[in-house]
Design a protein around this motif. Structure first.
Motif, PDB file in Angstrom:
ATOM      1  N   GLU A  75       0.807  -1.216   0.000  1.00 38.05           N
ATOM      2  CA  GLU A  75       0.000   0.000   0.000  1.00 38.05           C
ATOM      3  C   GLU A  75       0.846   1.275   0.000  1.00 38.05           C
ATOM      4  O   GLU A  75       0.312   2.364   0.188  1.00 38.05           O
ATOM      5  N   TRP A  76       2.137   1.135  -0.216  1.00 37.70           N
ATOM      6  CA  TRP A  76       3.025   2.307  -0.194  1.00 37.70           C
ATOM      7  C   TRP A  76       2.600   3.324  -1.245  1.00 37.70           C
ATOM      8  O   TRP A  76       2.633   4.526  -1.017  1.00 37.70           O
ATOM      9  N   LEU A  77       2.179   2.844  -2.391  1.00 38.92           N
ATOM     10  CA  LEU A  77       1.827   3.728  -3.501  1.00 38.92           C
ATOM     11  C   LEU A  77       0.436   4.326  -3.342  1.00 38.92           C
ATOM     12  O   LEU A  77       0.186   5.456  -3.794  1.00 38.92           O
ATOM     13  N   THR A  78      -0.470   3.615  -2.695  1.00 35.31           N
ATOM     14  CA  THR A  78      -1.885   4.019  -2.707  1.00 35.31           C
ATOM     15  C   THR A  78      -2.402   4.540  -1.375  1.00 35.31           C
ATOM     16  O   THR A  78      -3.561   4.967  -1.306  1.00 35.31           O
ATOM     17  N   THR A  79      -1.601   4.503  -0.324  1.00 34.79           N
ATOM     18  CA  THR A  79      -2.082   4.955   0.984  1.00 34.79           C
ATOM     19  C   THR A  79      -2.651   6.376   0.889  1.00 34.79           C
ATOM     20  O   THR A  79      -2.014   7.277   0.333  1.00 34.79           O
ATOM     21  N   ALA A  80      -3.858   6.551   1.441  1.00 38.80           N
ATOM     22  CA  ALA A  80      -4.560   7.838   1.357  1.00 38.80           C
ATOM     23  C   ALA A  80      -4.693   8.469   2.742  1.00 38.80           C
ATOM     24  O   ALA A  80      -4.618   7.784   3.766  1.00 38.80           O
ATOM     25  N   ASP A  81      -4.940   9.797   2.763  1.00 42.31           N
ATOM     26  CA  ASP A  81      -5.156  10.497   4.027  1.00 42.31           C
ATOM     27  C   ASP A  81      -6.637  10.442   4.410  1.00 42.31           C
ATOM     28  O   ASP A  81      -7.443   9.761   3.756  1.00 42.31           O
ATOM     29  N   GLU A  82      -7.012  11.185   5.468  1.00 42.78           N
ATOM     30  CA  GLU A  82      -8.398  11.137   5.952  1.00 42.78           C
ATOM     31  C   GLU A  82      -9.399  11.702   4.950  1.00 42.78           C
ATOM     32  O   GLU A  82     -10.613  11.476   5.065  1.00 42.78           O
ATOM     33  N   HIS A  83      -8.904  12.426   3.951  1.00 45.19           N
ATOM     34  CA  HIS A  83      -9.788  12.993   2.932  1.00 45.19           C
ATOM     35  C   HIS A  83      -9.835  12.132   1.664  1.00 45.19           C
ATOM     36  O   HIS A  83     -10.447  12.533   0.671  1.00 45.19           O
ATOM     37  N   GLY A  84      -9.182  10.988   1.683  1.00 45.68           N
ATOM     38  CA  GLY A  84      -9.183  10.103   0.534  1.00 45.68           C
ATOM     39  C   GLY A  84      -8.172  10.452  -0.534  1.00 45.68           C
ATOM     40  O   GLY A  84      -8.185   9.857  -1.609  1.00 45.68           O
ATOM     41  N   ARG A  85      -7.290  11.404  -0.254  1.00 47.50           N
ATOM     42  CA  ARG A  85      -6.274  11.798  -1.232  1.00 47.50           C
ATOM     43  C   ARG A  85      -5.009  10.978  -1.026  1.00 47.50           C
ATOM     44  O   ARG A  85      -4.610  10.720   0.111  1.00 47.50           O
ATOM     45  N   ARG A  86      -4.382  10.601  -2.137  1.00 47.16           N
ATOM     46  CA  ARG A  86      -3.158   9.805  -2.035  1.00 47.16           C
ATOM     47  C   ARG A  86      -2.072  10.605  -1.343  1.00 47.16           C
ATOM     48  O   ARG A  86      -1.775  11.744  -1.732  1.00 47.16           O
ATOM     49  N   ARG A  87      -1.437  10.005  -0.349  1.00 46.03           N
ATOM     50  CA  ARG A  87      -0.471  10.744   0.462  1.00 46.03           C
ATOM     51  C   ARG A  87       0.787  11.122  -0.318  1.00 46.03           C
ATOM     52  O   ARG A  87       1.396  12.157  -0.042  1.00 46.03           O
ATOM     53  N   LEU A  88       1.164  10.298  -1.268  1.00 45.34           N
ATOM     54  CA  LEU A  88       2.354  10.639  -2.060  1.00 45.34           C
ATOM     55  C   LEU A  88       2.158  11.906  -2.878  1.00 45.34           C
ATOM     56  O   LEU A  88       3.132  12.538  -3.290  1.00 45.34           O
ATOM     57  N   ASP A  89       0.900  12.292  -3.127  1.00 42.90           N
ATOM     58  CA  ASP A  89       0.639  13.513  -3.885  1.00 42.90           C
ATOM     59  C   ASP A  89       0.701  14.763  -3.014  1.00 42.90           C
ATOM     60  O   ASP A  89       0.623  15.883  -3.539  1.00 42.90           O
ATOM     61  N   ASP A  90       0.831  14.575  -1.695  1.00 44.19           N
ATOM     62  CA  ASP A  90       0.938  15.698  -0.766  1.00 44.19           C
ATOM     63  C   ASP A  90       2.400  16.134  -0.670  1.00 44.19           C
ATOM     64  O   ASP A  90       3.259  15.336  -0.258  1.00 44.19           O
ATOM     65  N   LEU A 125       4.207   7.792 -10.028  1.00 41.46           N
ATOM     66  CA  LEU A 125       4.841   8.576  -8.971  1.00 41.46           C
ATOM     67  C   LEU A 125       4.830  10.057  -9.317  1.00 41.46           C
ATOM     68  O   LEU A 125       4.811  10.434 -10.492  1.00 41.46           O
ATOM     69  N   PRO A 126       4.887  10.922  -8.282  1.00 35.40           N
ATOM     70  CA  PRO A 126       5.119  12.346  -8.561  1.00 35.40           C
ATOM     71  C   PRO A 126       6.441  12.516  -9.307  1.00 35.40           C
ATOM     72  O   PRO A 126       7.361  11.702  -9.165  1.00 35.40           O
ATOM     73  N   GLU A 127       6.535  13.542 -10.103  1.00 34.19           N
ATOM     74  CA  GLU A 127       7.724  13.742 -10.928  1.00 34.19           C
ATOM     75  C   GLU A 127       9.005  13.755 -10.111  1.00 34.19           C
ATOM     76  O   GLU A 127      10.040  13.249 -10.549  1.00 34.19           O
TER      77      GLU A 127
END
Length: 378
Positions: A75-90, A125-127
């Motif tokens: 789940e390293w790639l898909t783990t989301a925050d409390e708002h359902g957004r992918r954490r890696l995109d933060d 992944l993010p750039e």
């Protein structure tokens, strides 16, 4: 306690998500601390104090390390925050900051795939993290914890020992410069000539008996060379006559290899493929190590940059066991040759699939299962 590494120094940073890889990170931390010292291993955000700027703290921690281990679970790639957004995109996600800082500093980054997790693709992944996909990963399974950590130790020992050498060389150069500046007018000490040793001025001729013995030894050596040459020319050492003059086959440790030179579409020519174990000429057994060696030559008229070379391995269960990253960042000029090798620990009975491989800049891999051969382990 594990054996001490050879003169290792530097620090190791472990990046992981607590939600999925906390236990493997804890096991790994204990082994690394036992081998390299607790002060050399930094595990995620455990050392960040209340009130610290976490971005600065993470950047500073990664900046003080020479190796960063990135633990990747399912789940390293898909783990989301409390708002359902992918954490890696933060942009403020801890794991993203850690990996980003490591890639920016261009330190050795080793992805560790925990319990059959897959390596993310660059477009997932993010750039700022896309370059992570170009790093050779290590598979890490609780079922073979000792084997996997021993592979990791080999890479860490080499990397940290190189850091130590660079530090020592820099310190010696700085020390020499300081000493020279402190005594600019002092004349360097002149070497004292060595005292003459008996026999330096005149050598006595060898007695006749010594000359006779030396001649006899030379004759024996010549005879042995002739015997070896004749043995190598026997039909058993050449390709099978019924194959119509096919590819030469190398035999070692019960291992048959097609050692014919072949050239990939990238213009890299594979030669000298060999494999052997300590049981030559018998078949390897569980617990043995098979050593694979080969050479790559740039046959193009352009420079080719290697990301690294390695040995591809699939065990009898078709599990990924690639081993021995070498020649990282090596640039091959036209006509230049580089040597590579890998050591495969046979830890289960059955048929192992092994082949030489490389990765060029731009994520260009060798042909799939290039000149593969098989090892049947008893």
């Amino acid at each position: 306690m594990a054996d001490s590494p050879p003169n290792a120094t530097g620090r190791i940073f472990i990046s992981y998500r607590r939600e999925e890889t906390a236990y493997p990170a804890g096991w790994l931390y204990d082994r690394l601390a036992d081998r390299y010292g607790g002060g050399q291993v930094f595990k995620d955000v455990d050392s960040i104090q209340l009130g610290d700027d976490f971005v600065e703290a993470i950047t500073r921690a990664v900046g003080s390390c020479d190796v960063v281990l990135v633990l990747i679970g399912d789940e390293w790639l898909t783990t989301a925050d409390e708002h359902g957004r992918r954490r890696l995109d933060d942009p403020d996600d801890f794991v993203r900051l850690e990996v980003q800082a490591a890639l920016t500093r261009n330190v050795r980054v080793i992805p560790i795939l925990v319990d059959k997790a897959r390596m993310p693709r660059a477009d997932e992944l993010p750039e700022s993290l896309a370059r992570l996909t170009r790093r050779q990963a290590l598979e890490f399974s609780p079922a073979r914890f000792e084997f996997d950590t021993s592979r990791l130790f080999k890479v860490l020992d080499t990397t940290l020992a190189e850091v130590r050498r660079n530090q020592d060389d820099g310190g010696m150069a700085a020390g020499a410069g300081s000493a020279a500046a402190a005594v600019p007018d002092r004349e360097a000490p002149r070497p004292v000539p060595a005292a003459p040793q008996p026999g330096d001025r005149q050598r006595r001729p060898l007695p006749r008996r010594a000359l006779v013995l030396a001649g006899a030894a030379a004759v024996v050596v010549v005879v042995l060379l002739v015997v070896l040459l004749v043995a190598n020319l026997q039909p058993g050492s050449s390709p099978d006559a019924n194959s119509g003059g096919g590819a030469p086959v190398g035999v070692g440790g019960g291992i048959e290899i097609d050692s014919s030179p072949v050239t990939s579409e990238d213009g890299l020519r594979l030669t000298g493929l060999q494999a052997a174990s300590r049981r030559d000429p018998g078949s390897p057994r569980v617990g043995d190590t098979v050593t694979v060696s080969y050479a790559l030559t740039n046959t193009t008229d352009q420079r080719l940059e290697l990301e690294y070379t390695f040995v591809g391995v699939r065990d009898p269960s078709d599990e990924h066991r690639d081993t021995e990253d070498m020649n990282e960042g090596k640039v091959l000029e036209p006509g230049e040759t580089v040597n590579a090798q890998g050591r495969v620990l046979i830890d289960s009975a059955g048929s192992w699939t092994i082949w030489p491989c490389y990765v060029l800049a731009g994520e260009r891999f060798c042909p799939d299962r290039w000149q593969e051969f098989f090892v049947l382990a008893e």
